[in-house]
Scaffold this active site. Structure first.
Site, PDB file in Angstrom:
ATOM      1  CG  HIS A  75      -0.334   0.372   2.506  1.00 20.89           C
ATOM      2  ND1 HIS A  75      -0.177   1.669   2.924  1.00 20.89           N
ATOM      3  CD2 HIS A  75       0.187  -0.396   3.491  1.00 20.89           C
ATOM      4  CE1 HIS A  75       0.396   1.692   4.114  1.00 20.89           C
ATOM      5  NE2 HIS A  75       0.639   0.451   4.479  1.00 20.89           N
ATOM      6  CB  CYS A  76       1.124   4.213  -1.894  1.00 16.08           C
ATOM      7  SG  CYS A  76      -0.427   4.419  -2.785  1.00 16.08           S
ATOM      8  CB  ALA A  77      -0.257   8.162   0.710  1.00 16.92           C
TER       9      ALA A  77
END
Length: 665
Positions: A28-30
């Site tokens: 996952h990213c932001a």
């Protein structure tokens, strides 16, 4: 996203992507869960997009991306409990899930998608800490420049160490996600990165006047001393803050491990495989991969500087204008290493500053929507999206506010381009990396390299993009259809509030509205000649005896199901609608129907969904009465707010309220 059960969300998302067995990796990213799938065709994008708590789902860069928003860490943690996948790599297979060869496609497209998938998987887990370290460096630049904390202060040195250590040891930090991506032993990868960095402090013993003297290996080389590996010359490089060398080295390590592991007995595999990987990979990295990686890094920096030197204004306009489009498709990850590489190789970057106008263009457009429309839910979404975008997270503004209103997204892009042209013309620089938001603007403050202070130009271009997008969106970014929808929703809200105050409503005061999808005679469901619909078993709603065969969208949302005679829609308000043209018309097997949309399409209220040949349906002996029902009736109730009788398509006829207990008890 209050009220979201993230355990349910994780389970539903995992099911929607084809189950755990269809997942190679997930990270996952932001704002997004990023899945790399074995068979992308098994993922149901439309279904995933309708899961409560999911903003949208997109397929890009070789990934299936589920957009959650700021609560993505919570969703990722819930996913961890649902499965054992996480971001650990599974060996890639050349075959599909049923032993069939995987789709090949265009070699260039596959190569680009693969490269972007690799970059995003490696950098996504570290972005948060990378931004934090960058923000701290930027703040220290400010406080030292204005004289609040001199650089000679031990307090400054301690704080600078905390900020700069991340960048100095970046190869070791990148070794972890790179090992996960390539399926290599994480601790061997960290040892490999540490060895690359250790060449900067490793010493060689020399005899000087008959005495043994220790001299750093790099200093020995710089003084003309020969450095070799079994007679092969080695040119030592500086590996702190570099990106490419460690990624290449870990990839080679993964190849060696997979090659030799099956050939080593279980009793010795745990130490023989890392031993061989280190002994083989590290010298190759020093002899070839490191120099090649640094050469590539410097070459990339030179190419981008040359592009910007050709026409700074045009480059600034195009880069800033296109940035959020790259974000939508997940392609921006390919540029993140370039930003970091430029800072590592030349001490600054002139492309990263162009992202600020792009980000604040989206924030400004969302602000324009917030100021222009009056419906409380829309204002709530837009207001929170403005705040998130100003801190560098634009997905809520893009997917929740601007992109559904195409004009607003277009205005944001043009405004970003104008702001980017200003930033580009000035050659604005930043001296660290961080998420482009209001807190990271200090990354461009000051003139640490003596090249001239460009901070005010960065501020000016960013401010122009923000203000221009807000003003243009307010006056031109909202269509008449949006204004009408907003007016109807606000009216229904007021009507709902009045009912609630009278104690006569069994629903919340907030009302969602839907429009007449066809021109004809509006009738209550009870008059439909079909017991399933007329009894309300399928949910509340209304019906139309149409005089025109064109069927339009009653709400804005996503098409989640489409058959020639019926359409399922998940609205942006969370309501599920079924539009069923005719009674028992499934028996026509699509004859007499012409669909204009497909499953997964995003639609606006009033968009044409399908054409029905009413005369042909009647000639076949079927009733053309069209039914519109709310199918998630356990969550919503609905009531007609327009009188029965002849009604034009587009007229607001239905108010939907979230189901709650009767306020009167």
């Amino acid at each position: 996203m209050a009220g979201i059960d993230y355990a349910d969300l994780a389970r539903d998302v995992l099911s929607g992507v084809g189950g755990e067995e269809n997942v190679k990796t997930v990270s996952h990213c932001a704002t997004r869960l990023r899945f790399v799938l074995k068979d992308p065709a098994r993922a149901d994008k439309a279904r995933v997009s309708t899961i409560p708590g999911v903003i949208s789902a997109v397929e890009s860069g070789g990934q299936f991306q589920v957009i959650i928003g700021n609560n993505v860490p919570v969703a990722f943690a819930a996913l961890e409990k649902q499965s054992s996948i996480l971001s650990e790599s599974r060996p890639a297979s050349s075959n599909g899930p049923s032993g069939q060869p995987a789709k090949r496609g265009n070699i260039i497209v596959r190569g680009l998608n693969g490269a972007i998938a690799v970059v995003s998987a490696i950098f996504a887990p570290i972005i948060g800490t990378l931004c934090a370290a960058g923000i701290l460096k930027g703040l220290l630049m400010i406080v030292s420049t204005v004289g609040w904390l001199p650089t000679t202060s031990t307090t400054y040195v301690i704080l600078w160490t905390a900020a700069d250590a991340f960048f100095f040891f970046l190869p070791m930090i990148l070794a972890v996600p790179a090992a996960r991506k390539f399926g290599a032993n994480i601790y061997t990868s960290m040892a490999l990165a540490g060895a690359l960095l250790y060449t900067q402090v490793a010493s060689v013993s020399l005899l000087l006047d008959g005495e043994a003297v220790s001299q750093p290996l790099r200093a020995f080389q710089d003084a003309g001393g020969p450095v070799d590996f079994f007679g092969i010359p080695v040119v030592l490089q500086g590996y702190s803050a570099t990106v490419v060398p460690i990624i290449l080295a870990v990839y080679l390590q993964s190849v060696i491990e997979k090659l030799i592991a099956p050939r080593i007995h279980d009793s010795m595999r745990n130490f023989i495989v890392p031993l061989v990987a280190l002994v083989v990979t590290f010298p190759v990295a020093l002899l070839a991969l490191g120099p090649v990686g640094n050469w590539l890094g410097q070459g990339i920096a030179d190419i981008f500087l040359a592009i910007q030197g050709f026409s700074p204004i045009l480059t600034g306009f195009l880069f800033a204008a296109l940035w959020q489009i790259l974000v939508v498709f997940g392609l921006h990850w390919a540029l993140v290493p370039i930003f970091i590489n430029n800072i590592a190789t030349i001490g600054y970057d002139t492309f990263k500053p162009l992202v600020w106008p792009a980000v604040f263009g989206q924030a400004g457009a969302a602000l324009g929507i917030f100021l222009r429309l009056r419906e409380p839910r829309t204002r709530g979404i837009a207001g929170s999206a403005v705040v998130a975008a100003m801190f560098g997270v634009t997905e809520p503004a893009i997917y929740g506010v601007n992109l559904p209103r195409k004009r607003a997204f277009g205005i944001a892009i043009v405004s970003a381009g104008i702001g980017g042209a200003i930033v580009g013309a000035a050659g604005a620089r930043v001296y660290g990396y961080g998420l482009s938001g209001i807190l990271t603007l200090p990354l461009g403050y000051g003139d640490p390299l003596g090249l001239g202070d460009t901070f005010l130009w960065l501020l000016l271009g960013t401010a122009v993009s923000f203000v221009l997008a807000a003003v243009l969106t307010f006056f031109f970014g909202v269509s008449k259809k949006d204004i009408a929808h907003d007016r109807d929703a606000a009216t229904a809200e007021l009507a709902g509030s009045t009912e609630a105050n009278d104690g006569t409503s069994t629903t919340e005061s907030h009302a969602i509205v839907a429009a007449m999808p066809m021109t004809g005679t509006l009738i209550p469901l009870s008059e439909v000649d079909d017991e399933v619909f007329s009894s309300g078993v399928m949910g509340p709603g209304f019906a139309v005896r149409p005089t025109d065969g064109r069927v339009y969208a009653p709400v804005t949302g996503v098409v989640v199901a489409t058959m020639p005679h019926a359409v399922g829609i998940h609205s942006d308000d969370g309501v599920d609608f079924l539009i069923h043209v005719g009674i028992d018309t499934v028996a026509l097997k699509g004859k007499t129907f012409t669909p204009h949309i497909a499953e997964g399409d995003r639609i606006d209220r009033g968009d044409l969904l399908l054409d029905a040949d009413l005369g042909a349906i009647t000639a076949e002996g079927y009733d053309t009465t069209t039914i519109i029902v709310v199918t998630n009736d356990h969550e919503y109730d609905a009531s007609l707010i327009a009188p029965a009788g002849p009604t034009a398509s587009g007229t607001t006829v239905l108010a939907i309220h979230p189901v709650t207990e009767n306020a009167a008890g």
